[in-house]
Design an enzyme around this catalytic site. Structure first.
Site, PDB file in Angstrom:
ATOM      1  N   TYR A 146      90.433  33.927  33.916  1.00 39.03           N
ATOM      2  CA  TYR A 146      89.814  32.706  33.401  1.00 39.03           C
ATOM      3  C   TYR A 146      88.919  33.082  32.225  1.00 39.03           C
ATOM      4  CZ  TYR A 146      87.884  27.958  34.068  1.00 39.03           C
ATOM      5  OH  TYR A 146      87.515  26.646  33.928  1.00 39.03           O
ATOM      6  N   LYS A 190      94.091  31.796  31.641  1.00 35.52           N
ATOM      7  CA  LYS A 190      93.650  30.448  31.257  1.00 35.52           C
ATOM      8  C   LYS A 190      92.532  30.586  30.243  1.00 35.52           C
ATOM      9  CE  LYS A 190      90.811  26.728  33.140  1.00 35.52           C
ATOM     10  NZ  LYS A 190      90.758  25.680  34.154  1.00 35.52           N
ATOM     11  N   LYS A 192      89.504  28.646  28.557  1.00 33.88           N
ATOM     12  CA  LYS A 192      88.631  27.463  28.524  1.00 33.88           C
ATOM     13  C   LYS A 192      88.355  27.156  27.059  1.00 33.88           C
ATOM     14  CE  LYS A 192      87.000  25.502  31.198  1.00 33.88           C
ATOM     15  NZ  LYS A 192      87.373  24.209  31.782  1.00 33.88           N
ATOM     16  N   ASN A 222      88.938  20.626  28.530  1.00 32.78           N
ATOM     17  CA  ASN A 222      88.103  19.665  29.283  1.00 32.78           C
ATOM     18  C   ASN A 222      88.036  18.296  28.602  1.00 32.78           C
ATOM     19  OD1 ASN A 222      86.284  22.350  30.506  1.00 32.78           O
ATOM     20  ND2 ASN A 222      86.991  20.711  31.869  1.00 32.78           N
ATOM     21  N   ASN A 268      91.974  18.624  36.492  1.00 34.28           N
ATOM     22  CA  ASN A 268      90.956  18.518  37.527  1.00 34.28           C
ATOM     23  C   ASN A 268      89.954  17.447  37.127  1.00 34.28           C
ATOM     24  OD1 ASN A 268      90.176  20.978  35.641  1.00 34.28           O
ATOM     25  ND2 ASN A 268      88.260  20.074  36.330  1.00 34.28           N
ATOM     26  N   HIS A 319      91.456  24.413  41.096  1.00 30.69           N
ATOM     27  CA  HIS A 319      90.361  24.422  40.134  1.00 30.69           C
ATOM     28  C   HIS A 319      89.199  25.245  40.677  1.00 30.69           C
ATOM     29  CE1 HIS A 319      86.394  22.439  39.302  1.00 30.69           C
ATOM     30  NE2 HIS A 319      86.798  22.629  38.060  1.00 30.69           N
ATOM     31  N   SER A 320      88.333  25.690  39.781  1.00 33.06           N
ATOM     32  CA  SER A 320      87.168  26.456  40.236  1.00 33.06           C
ATOM     33  C   SER A 320      85.964  26.208  39.339  1.00 33.06           C
ATOM     34  CB  SER A 320      87.530  27.942  40.205  1.00 33.06           C
ATOM     35  OG  SER A 320      86.402  28.747  40.020  1.00 33.06           O
ATOM     36  N   ASN A 321      84.799  26.195  39.946  1.00 36.04           N
ATOM     37  CA  ASN A 321      83.528  26.315  39.226  1.00 36.04           C
ATOM     38  C   ASN A 321      82.910  27.660  39.626  1.00 36.04           C
ATOM     39  OD1 ASN A 321      83.083  22.858  39.714  1.00 36.04           O
ATOM     40  ND2 ASN A 321      83.132  23.810  37.724  1.00 36.04           N
ATOM     41  N   HIS A 348      86.375  31.445  38.864  1.00 34.00           N
ATOM     42  CA  HIS A 348      85.325  31.973  37.989  1.00 34.00           C
ATOM     43  C   HIS A 348      84.800  33.319  38.509  1.00 34.00           C
ATOM     44  CE1 HIS A 348      83.631  28.382  35.531  1.00 34.00           C
ATOM     45  NE2 HIS A 348      84.782  27.971  36.034  1.00 34.00           N
ATOM     46  N   ARG A 401      72.670  21.489  37.480  1.00 32.67           N
ATOM     47  CA  ARG A 401      73.344  22.102  36.320  1.00 32.67           C
ATOM     48  C   ARG A 401      73.300  21.168  35.115  1.00 32.67           C
ATOM     49  NH1 ARG A 401      79.812  23.757  35.966  1.00 32.67           N
ATOM     50  NH2 ARG A 401      79.816  24.030  33.717  1.00 32.67           N
TER      51      ARG A 401
HETATM   52  O1  GKR Z   1      82.245  26.205  34.238  1.00 31.88           O
HETATM   53  O2  GKR Z   1      82.307  25.722  32.149  1.00 31.88           O
HETATM   54  C1  GKR Z   1      82.783  25.674  33.273  1.00 31.88           C
HETATM   55  C2  GKR Z   1      84.104  24.986  33.500  1.00 31.88           C
HETATM   56  O3  GKR Z   1      84.442  24.234  32.390  1.00 31.88           O
HETATM   57  C3  GKR Z   1      84.056  24.145  34.731  1.00 31.88           C
HETATM   58  O4  GKR Z   1      82.888  23.394  34.801  1.00 31.88           O
HETATM   59  C4  GKR Z   1      85.241  23.232  34.884  1.00 31.88           C
HETATM   60  O5  GKR Z   1      85.021  22.385  35.960  1.00 31.88           O
HETATM   61  O6  GKR Z   1      86.537  25.198  35.360  1.00 31.88           O
HETATM   62  C5  GKR Z   1      86.518  23.879  35.231  1.00 31.88           C
HETATM   63  C6  GKR Z   1      87.763  23.267  34.682  1.00 31.88           C
HETATM   64  O7  GKR Z   1      88.804  23.812  34.915  1.00 31.88           O
HETATM   65  O8  GKR Z   1      87.706  22.203  34.077  1.00 31.88           O
HETATM   66 MG    MG Z   2      89.983  22.196  34.071  1.00 34.56          MG
END
Ligand code: GKR
Ligand code: MG
Length: 421
Positions: A146, A190, A192, A222, A268, A319-321, A348, A401
């Site tokens: 990730y 993946k 971001k 996102n 997600n 999905h993950s945080n 993550h 957060r």
């Molecule tokens: O932690 O910055 C982040 C991610 O963008 C997260 O908040 C998202 O929920 O990982 C996530 C996603 O796949 O959208």
């Molecule tokens: Mg996502």
């Protein structure tokens, strides 16, 4: 077997300056660690968000669970519902993972306790948790690398140093991928996105493709791109993507994008509850659902979700945080029980340096977390580490957060605009 005690401990874990559509990660992520102790002395573990709204409900409910049977998860749900406040409290997670916002508090709280109840049940019987979920259809679960655009930790003294350094261009993203893949053996990647000019972010994917030709690639801005931008990037990345994750907002936007590109779209964000899933099926909007037991209401609800996806011909991933090993093991036992899991899951976890488990971090090898035959989740809580990270929570300024506010500490004029590009 009755519940004898329940403990909810908020912790703060170090987090690097990871960039996303909502701004930048704060130096600490918040988590809640749940311990549900049975009359037999065994303890079931759970982990979830530590933001104030969720933590408030968890702590409000904890004492009411004492005396309940560890096998009565319906009773658990009833007690949470009885305690839940009716009002939604929005925070930044709403932008990035709407399922964890105030209106979803019951699911978030239920999920955290449900995992701990199931862990306690499995430990009581002496079987791995996956066996309570119907048994393992695989004994290891694949995760993806990730990648994040990020600043170097030196940007602010509050951030702990991290092994990855800065990543603000394609070369640095490839370097980050190499580092992560060398260490963990991931076979999918993946990125971001939604941070820099979409053309540059697409160049980063092309650079990844050139560097890792046999890896599966995904990009996730996102929902920060308009439909025309999403179409343009789709063209540029033609043939490169395993799936295209949340490029553009709304189910209608995703449906239009899918109609015009034929690309498999994952989310997600635009499907976080059953009503949205129903609408997506009607519209033909999304082809892959990124489930998350933390906000879909636990492990068994997510199994039901997997069945529903199968029935409607949708793919499934996770999905993950930011999270620690209890969540990782819950995800792993769940994923191991689900036949219909079509892709490597997100995590993550490599970004986290802290851990509350005896023995430290859960190993990821060959890109996978491996199940063992230990009872329950198969991990034990390190109480000293827990106390240390709880102290970090007490000392840290963050209670909910807020990536937007954190970005504004560095760039006071920065505003969240969605979609930005
Ligand atoms: O932690 O910055 C982040 C991610 O963008 C997260 O908040 C998202 O929920 O990982 C996530 C996603 O796949 O959208
Ligand atoms: Mg996502």
């Amino acid at each position: 077997m009755k519940i004898a005690a329940v403990r909810v401990t908020p912790i703060a874990i170090k987090d690097p300056p990871l960039l996303n559509a909502a701004g930048v990660h704060e130096p600490f992520g918040l988590r809640s660690i749940i311990e549900v102790q049975g009359a037999n002395g065994l303890v079931g573990l759970g982990e979830t968000y530590g933001d104030a709204p969720v933590l408030g409900l968890l702590t409000q409910v904890q004492d009411s669970l004492v005396g309940l049977s560890a096998f009565d998860v319906n009773g658990l749900l009833a007690r949470i519902k009885a305690a839940a406040p009716g009002v939604a409290t929005g925070h930044v997670e709403m932008e990035l993972a709407p399922g964890s916002l105030g209106s979803n508090l019951v699911n978030s709280a239920f999920s955290a306790f449900e995992v701990a109840f199931l862990d306690l049940q499995a430990r009581t019987i002496g079987i791995p948790l996956v066996d309570l979920l119907g048994g393992a259809v695989r004994n290891k679960v694949a995760y993806s690398a990730y990648l994040f655009y990020k600043w170097d930790a030196a940007v602010d003294a509050e951030y702990a140093t991290d092994p990855y350094g800065e990543a603000v261009n394609p070369q640095q993203i490839v370097k980050q991928a190499r580092q992560m893949i060398d260490q963990y053996g991931f076979e999918s990647i993946k990125l971001k996105a939604g941070v820099f000019d979409p053309e540059e972010e697409a160049d980063a994917v092309l650079a990844l493709k050139a560097a890792f030709p046999s890896h599966q690639l995904r990009i996730d801005p996102n929902s920060n791109w308009t439909l025309p931008t999403s179409l343009k990037v789709a063209k540029k990345l033609d043939g490169c993507l395993e799936y295209y994750e949340d490029p553009t907002p709304t189910l209608e936007g995703m449906a239009a994008l899918h109609r015009q590109t034929g690309l498999p779209l994952a989310t997600n964000m635009v499907i976080t509850n059953w009503a949205e899933l129903r609408r997506s099926v009607e519209l033909g909007a999304v082809q892959i659902l990124l489930s998350d037991h933390h906000f879909w209401g636990g492990l068994r609800a997510t199994q039901a979700l997997a069945k529903t996806c199968e029935a409607f011909g949708l793919g499934l991933s996770m999905h993950s945080n930011s999270h620690l090993g209890i969540s990782l093991m819950a995800m792993t036992h769940l994923a191991a029980s689900v036949q219909h899991l079509s892709y490597a899951c997100d995590t993550h976890y490599p970004w986290q340096q802290d851990e509350v488990l005896v023995g430290g971090k859960v190993p990821i090898t060959g890109g996978c977390v491996h199940l063992t035959d230990k009872p329950g989740l198969g991990v034990e809580l390190d109480h000293e580490k827990l106390a240390e990270l709880h102290q970090a929570f007490l000392q840290c300024r963050i209670r909910t957060r807020n990536d937007v506010a954190q970005m504004q500490r560095f760039r006071p004029d920065w505003r969240q605009v969605k979609p930005r590009f």
